[in-house]
Enzyme design. Sequence first.
Site, short mmCIF file in Angstrom:
data_model
loop_
_atom_site.label_atom_id
_atom_site.label_comp_id
_atom_site.label_asym_id
_atom_site.label_seq_id
_atom_site.Cartn_x
_atom_site.Cartn_y
_atom_site.Cartn_z
N GLN A 323 50.86 -21.43 -3.63
CA GLN A 323 50.90 -21.26 -5.18
C GLN A 323 51.14 -22.95 -5.69
O GLN A 323 52.14 -23.39 -5.03
CB GLN A 323 52.42 -20.38 -5.51
CG GLN A 323 52.05 -18.81 -5.06
CD GLN A 323 51.21 -18.35 -6.12
OE1 GLN A 323 50.60 -18.95 -7.20
NE2 GLN A 323 50.85 -17.09 -5.82
N GLU A 373 44.62 -12.88 6.84
CA GLU A 373 44.20 -13.99 5.90
C GLU A 373 42.82 -14.39 6.37
O GLU A 373 42.40 -14.37 7.63
CB GLU A 373 45.15 -15.11 6.13
CG GLU A 373 44.78 -16.29 5.51
CD GLU A 373 44.53 -16.10 3.88
OE1 GLU A 373 43.42 -17.09 3.47
OE2 GLU A 373 45.14 -15.66 3.16
N ASN A 423 47.88 -10.11 -1.89
CA ASN A 423 47.78 -11.26 -2.73
C ASN A 423 46.51 -11.67 -2.67
O ASN A 423 46.16 -12.87 -2.02
CB ASN A 423 48.97 -12.30 -2.43
CG ASN A 423 48.95 -13.32 -3.41
OD1 ASN A 423 48.33 -13.24 -4.42
ND2 ASN A 423 49.64 -14.36 -2.95
N CYS A 451 46.39 -12.75 -9.95
CA CYS A 451 46.17 -13.86 -10.81
C CYS A 451 45.22 -13.74 -11.82
O CYS A 451 44.95 -14.59 -12.89
CB CYS A 451 45.88 -15.31 -10.17
SG CYS A 451 44.47 -15.50 -9.24
#
EC number: 2.1.1.35
Length: 501
Positions: A323, A373, A423, A451
């Site tokens: 972030q 990931e 996320n 986001c």
Amino acid sequence: MAGLKRRVPLHSLRYFISMVGLFSKPGLLPWYARNPPGWSQLFLGTVCKGDFTRVIATKCQKGQKSQKKPSHLGPLDGSWQERLADVVTPLWRLSYEEQLKVKFAAQKKILQRLESYIQMLNGVSVTTAVPKSERLSCLLHPIIPSPVINGYRNKSTFSVNRGPDGNPKTVGFYLGTWRDGNVVCVQSNHLKNIPEKHSQVAQYYEVFLRQSPLEPCLVFHEGGYWRELTVRTNSQGHTMAIITFHPQKLSQEELHVQKEIVKEFFIRGPGAACGLTSLYFQESTMTRCSHQQSPYQLLFGEPYIFEELLSLKIRISPDAFFQINTAGAEMLYRTVGELTGVNSDTILLDICCGTGVIGLSLAQHTSRVLGIELVEQAVEDARWTAAFNGITNSEFHTGQAEKILPGLLKSKEDGQSIVAVVNPARAGLHYKVIQAIRNFRAIHTLVFVSCKLHGESTRNVIDLPSSWNYRHVPHAWLIFVFLVETGFHHVGQAGLELLTS
């Protein structure tokens, strides 16, 4: 934080969207960005009418359509700097308090549209116009101000192109569009969200380019070599720079010469004033290139940058996501931890985990942390962070979530309840990931961090509560955390409860 604190079970046909975060990345506000086609327009199409930031951006665009291929547009003066600020930080003319009001109002309009669409999906007759009522059938909490207002970015990417004076070796941010052929690169040292250190490195990179006999790569098929610069910093003041270079048809010997020249410039030349902790060089023939596609080559210094967050020492590779507002990230991760409600009997599943900070920060409160990931470097960072901080109940997997998740969930069907944190990148979750999540009954809480409230993420927002098999999970919770772009890209928090029928 004032407002609603309780959760609402999904089987009552309500879902809880909590802690709407307002985080940063250079660019335009979501309600100013190009509207996605089709169903998304139902609630995003008219959101920005009359919006302050829309008016600013529209004026900027009109002023940019003078030439198709600018060669010399004049010196870099206050007007160019203001135009860039209007695009990158559209609310910069307002006080921070006024920015929060504009941001809150725009968020409310988006949620009204989203609410109308979900109601329509549930058989409630609605029109495509903005709801007449100014009220939402949900609580939208006041925004909590960011702990850092100016110069908070820990990562900035600078482009190379023609400046207002026509010099093709200008380092900064773009004004204009490629479609209209009016792109101008404007130096960014006046922008309030960019740290001085980032601007300093960009300025010295520009000095280097103007000394180099090699031309910059403005358009791939037209040749040129020097491309963008990425700068990463941490709270201790360490600085990592990454230079992207198009090799064209240079030999390995010629490439080695260029790497030595740029290395010398930043070690013993004028660029030494930047005090770089590390310098990376990446040869790339694509717009974006991962470490797997073309490895980051360390020219000098430390291979990683480290950050202290939530009592953890975190390792960050050049290719790893983190972030960009460190103080804001700490607020976000604490909030996500509160929302998950994990305990010693639950497994925490961290999907699109990046460097694994969310899961690792909660590892002491849960029985096991499972991370997924795509970026291999980020997974290696997560494993290092776990080992360095003495965390032994975590495991991280590299690959596409839609391929790993089904098998991973199947292997964990041992009666333990699972809390999932998602996320994803701006494109949102792959539909197969949504399918795997909604079909796995052991997941009783899902925290979705996004986001980008429009596009594929919006589809995720609609698909998850509409299709998750909540009737078979009577005590399930679905929580959304929205990170939406803002004028100064400040951190904020808000919560809402949305009626779906």
